[in-house]
Design an enzyme around this catalytic site. Structure first.
Site, PDB file in Angstrom:
ATOM      1  N   SER A 113       0.909  -1.012   0.119  1.00 36.24           N
ATOM      2  CA  SER A 113       0.009  -0.111   0.090  1.00 36.24           C
ATOM      3  C   SER A 113       0.935   1.286   0.011  1.00 36.24           C
ATOM      4  O   SER A 113       0.601   2.400  -0.567  1.00 36.24           O
ATOM      5  CB  SER A 113      -0.934   0.172   1.153  1.00 36.24           C
ATOM      6  OG  SER A 113      -0.212   0.004   2.433  1.00 36.24           O
ATOM      7  N   ALA A 114       2.017   1.126   0.632  1.00 38.85           N
ATOM      8  CA  ALA A 114       3.103   2.238   0.686  1.00 38.85           C
ATOM      9  C   ALA A 114       2.630   3.629   1.031  1.00 38.85           C
ATOM     10  O   ALA A 114       2.920   4.618   0.428  1.00 38.85           O
ATOM     11  CB  ALA A 114       3.702   2.385  -0.551  1.00 38.85           C
ATOM     12  N   GLN A 164      -5.925 -10.629   5.990  1.00 39.46           N
ATOM     13  CA  GLN A 164      -5.445 -10.857   4.938  1.00 39.46           C
ATOM     14  C   GLN A 164      -4.902 -12.367   4.865  1.00 39.46           C
ATOM     15  O   GLN A 164      -4.396 -12.891   3.898  1.00 39.46           O
ATOM     16  CB  GLN A 164      -4.005 -10.210   4.576  1.00 39.46           C
ATOM     17  CG  GLN A 164      -4.366  -8.868   4.557  1.00 39.46           C
ATOM     18  CD  GLN A 164      -2.972  -7.750   3.835  1.00 39.46           C
ATOM     19  OE1 GLN A 164      -2.686  -7.879   2.966  1.00 39.46           O
ATOM     20  NE2 GLN A 164      -2.395  -7.053   4.761  1.00 39.46           N
ATOM     21  N   ASP A 206     -34.971  24.229  15.067  1.00 40.71           N
ATOM     22  CA  ASP A 206     -34.090  23.674  13.907  1.00 40.71           C
ATOM     23  C   ASP A 206     -34.818  24.952  12.875  1.00 40.71           C
ATOM     24  O   ASP A 206     -35.363  24.535  11.883  1.00 40.71           O
ATOM     25  CB  ASP A 206     -34.356  22.750  13.618  1.00 40.71           C
ATOM     26  CG  ASP A 206     -33.825  22.201  12.348  1.00 40.71           C
ATOM     27  OD1 ASP A 206     -32.631  23.077  11.951  1.00 40.71           O
ATOM     28  OD2 ASP A 206     -33.910  21.426  11.671  1.00 40.71           O
ATOM     29  N   TYR A 236      -4.402 -10.983  -4.996  1.00 43.69           N
ATOM     30  CA  TYR A 236      -3.080 -10.644  -5.871  1.00 43.69           C
ATOM     31  C   TYR A 236      -3.302 -11.664  -7.044  1.00 43.69           C
ATOM     32  O   TYR A 236      -2.506 -11.230  -7.973  1.00 43.69           O
ATOM     33  CB  TYR A 236      -1.812 -11.418  -4.990  1.00 43.69           C
ATOM     34  CG  TYR A 236      -1.448 -10.526  -3.858  1.00 43.69           C
ATOM     35  CD1 TYR A 236      -0.013 -10.416  -3.745  1.00 43.69           C
ATOM     36  CD2 TYR A 236      -1.918 -10.076  -2.878  1.00 43.69           C
ATOM     37  CE1 TYR A 236       0.567  -9.740  -2.784  1.00 43.69           C
ATOM     38  CE2 TYR A 236      -1.378  -8.981  -2.111  1.00 43.69           C
ATOM     39  CZ  TYR A 236      -0.114  -9.041  -2.030  1.00 43.69           C
ATOM     40  OH  TYR A 236       0.463  -8.226  -0.857  1.00 43.69           O
ATOM     41  N   TYR A 291      -9.806  -3.080   3.528  1.00 46.01           N
ATOM     42  CA  TYR A 291      -9.316  -3.690   4.753  1.00 46.01           C
ATOM     43  C   TYR A 291      -8.755  -2.874   5.408  1.00 46.01           C
ATOM     44  O   TYR A 291      -8.624  -3.240   6.889  1.00 46.01           O
ATOM     45  CB  TYR A 291      -8.360  -4.926   4.346  1.00 46.01           C
ATOM     46  CG  TYR A 291      -6.991  -4.614   3.846  1.00 46.01           C
ATOM     47  CD1 TYR A 291      -5.908  -4.679   5.004  1.00 46.01           C
ATOM     48  CD2 TYR A 291      -6.712  -3.943   2.749  1.00 46.01           C
ATOM     49  CE1 TYR A 291      -4.404  -4.169   4.744  1.00 46.01           C
ATOM     50  CE2 TYR A 291      -5.360  -3.595   2.393  1.00 46.01           C
ATOM     51  CZ  TYR A 291      -4.594  -3.519   3.287  1.00 46.01           C
ATOM     52  OH  TYR A 291      -3.101  -3.108   2.959  1.00 46.01           O
ATOM     53  N   LYS A 292      -8.763  -1.577   5.374  1.00 43.70           N
ATOM     54  CA  LYS A 292      -8.232  -0.618   6.307  1.00 43.70           C
ATOM     55  C   LYS A 292      -8.659   0.916   5.820  1.00 43.70           C
ATOM     56  O   LYS A 292      -9.399   0.904   4.681  1.00 43.70           O
ATOM     57  CB  LYS A 292      -6.754  -0.766   6.704  1.00 43.70           C
ATOM     58  CG  LYS A 292      -5.931  -0.433   5.745  1.00 43.70           C
ATOM     59  CD  LYS A 292      -4.504  -0.593   6.141  1.00 43.70           C
ATOM     60  CE  LYS A 292      -3.332  -0.444   4.942  1.00 43.70           C
ATOM     61  NZ  LYS A 292      -2.122  -0.583   5.374  1.00 43.70           N
ATOM     62  N   ILE A 312       7.138  -1.501  14.548  1.00 38.92           N
ATOM     63  CA  ILE A 312       6.969  -0.322  13.640  1.00 38.92           C
ATOM     64  C   ILE A 312       5.656  -0.876  12.537  1.00 38.92           C
ATOM     65  O   ILE A 312       5.768  -1.911  12.280  1.00 38.92           O
ATOM     66  CB  ILE A 312       8.228  -0.218  12.809  1.00 38.92           C
ATOM     67  CG1 ILE A 312       7.969   1.154  12.031  1.00 38.92           C
ATOM     68  CG2 ILE A 312       8.765  -1.206  12.023  1.00 38.92           C
ATOM     69  CD1 ILE A 312       9.302   1.659  11.545  1.00 38.92           C
ATOM     70  N   THR A 327       8.902  -6.946  10.614  1.00 40.98           N
ATOM     71  CA  THR A 327       9.603  -5.758  11.586  1.00 40.98           C
ATOM     72  C   THR A 327       8.762  -5.644  12.941  1.00 40.98           C
ATOM     73  O   THR A 327       7.795  -4.590  12.639  1.00 40.98           O
ATOM     74  CB  THR A 327      10.036  -4.484  10.594  1.00 40.98           C
ATOM     75  OG1 THR A 327      10.734  -5.105   9.447  1.00 40.98           O
ATOM     76  CG2 THR A 327      10.872  -3.652  11.720  1.00 40.98           C
TER      77      THR A 327
END
Length: 434
Positions: free
Chosen positions: A14-15, A103, A209, A80, A48-49, A130, A127
């Site tokens: 997604s970067a 996923q 109103d 994919y 998904y997000k 992070i 990782t």
């Protein structure tokens, strides 16, 4: 040393916010061969997000200028397989974090299709400590720019099947909308933005109103929501006021980062559209209302700011022909979307409108406000072509009975202990505040 290997390596990313984890993945992929990045589109990510902060084009530019990447192609779904069938890569590289969660199914699909040509899935260890999600949370603490927020609504409209908007009458409600997410049947659900309602803004101040609360007061209150959220806001502008005053409201809304204003085609003293008795309420002429739309469009600076025309024909007892005639005229005048309003308890009126308008050469995205026909499922609205659904007053309506119950309990029991289990703890509220 220059990479001379010719094996094809595929990496789906997604970067949105590149970090150390992404670099590790790309570096590993580069060691295996020539890297093609399948860059997830806004549509794919939204499944998904949350929709990314950066647009597809912005993310593509970054990746194309990285030494580890040979080529960038779009990946338009979370699946994919279409890209893998096209490229038949020797390797697919992805962090091992997708072995569980939303996923997990995608991973299984990748493993199955790679077997067809003896491809391999390489899964470097995720990782630790992070993630893009955590980085985004930190960004949220800082806030967002008006231009960035303003552009989000159009991007979400393009990326999602339907855009869900929930009424927000305070910064606290804004925080709820900002943070709330639900995973249902492996599908990510959230509210995509907020509705600044004239009804709830008036009720919050104990006033009717009928535009007793002026635009300046409402915009001041809106700033409190803007201070602590990043999601787009649609502003309920009632009838937009006098034509001469409309530009000042549009400029103010655009300047603070509001994404859209909805203007209704009623004139005179406002009467809430859901009241059965609409005697005395009048609809603007088509020509005059088109002038308002044109003036609003002429005033706005950014292409991202949307003008949405709200049609009150059904509210005032007029027929489908009148509603369609107005929709086409408002569309030609420059409206970016059309809201068709109804106070009926079933959706047949709005569905008949949608069926007719969807065939028009002047079709624009349609907006529904299912306050009166609340039994209608979103899937039915989607089926009939509605793109934006506004839940227009529910957070205010939820707060009122709860507060009355708490107040009564304290009076009757002469202490607050008896109601404590039914209300949020102080800790829960404090933790909501960033």
């Amino acid at each position: 040393m220059k990479n001379t290997k010719k094996k094809i390596v595929y990496v789906g990313l997604s970067a949105d916010i590149l970090h150390e984890g992404h670099i590790n993945i790309l570096k590993k992929a580069y060691e295996l061969g020539e890297v093609t990045v399948g860059l997830l589109t806004d549509q794919a990510i939204a499944s998904y997000k949350k929709i990314p902060h950066l647009s597809y084009k912005q993310r593509e530019i970054v990746l194309k200028n990285m030494k580890f990447v040979k080529k960038v192609i779009p990946q338009s779904t979370l699946d994919y397989r279409p890209n893998l069938k096209l490229l038949r890569p020797h390797y697919v590289v992805h962090g091992d974090d997708w072995k569980k969660g939303i996923q997990k199914k995608t991973r299984s699909q990748v493993l199955k299709i790679l077997k067809l040509w003896n491809g391999k899935l390489i899964e470097p260890k995720y990782t630790d400590n992070i993630s893009s999600t955590e980085i985004k949370k930190n960004i949220l603490k800082v806030g967002t720019s008006p231009d960035k927020r303003k552009s989000k609504l159009k991007r979400i409209i393009e990326a999602k099947e339907v855009v869900r908007i929930l009424e927000s009458h305070s910064a606290l409600v804004g925080l709820i909308i900002e943070d709330l997410k639900v995973i249902k049947k492996q599908k990510y659900l959230e509210f995509d933005g907020m509705w600044s309602s004239s009804l709830t803004d008036s009720a919050l101040r104990g006033k009717p109103d009928n535009q007793s609360v002026d635009y300046s007061t409402r915009i001041l209150g809106l700033n409190e929501i803007l201070d602590v959220t990043t999601k787009p806001i649609i502003f309920d502008a009632d009838n937009g006021g006098r034509l001469e005053h409309l530009p000042y409201m549009i400029k103010s809304l655009e300047r603070i980062g509001v994404s859209a204003a909805i203007i209704e085609d009623k004139i005179g003293l406002k009467k809430n559209s859901l009241f059965k008795n609409q005697s005395g309420a009048k609809q603007d002429t088509i020509a005059q209302f088109c002038k308002k739309i044109a003036k609003a469009k002429e005033t706005k600076i950014s292409d991202d700011f949307m003008i949405i025309a709200r049609i009150e024909s059904f509210i005032l007892g007029k027929d489908l022909k009148d509603a369609i005639k107005r929709a086409e005229a408002y569309s030609k005048a420059g409206a970016d979307a059309i809201l068709i309003h109804s106070k009926e308890t079933d959706p047949s009126q709005v569905f008949s409108f949608a069926k007719k308008f969807s065939k028009s050469q002047y079709f624009k995205p349609m907006v529904a406000v299912p306050s009166s026909y609340s039994k209608t499922y979103e899937k039915e609205l989607i089926k009939h072509g509605f793109k934006i659904i506004i839940y227009a007053n529910h957070m205010m309506r939820a707060s009122y009975p709860s507060m009355v119950e708490v107040a009564k309990s304290i009076l009757v029991n002469e202490r607050s202990y008896n109601i404590e289990k039914k209300i949020s703890s102080i800790k829960e509220i404090i933790n909501l505040i960033r």
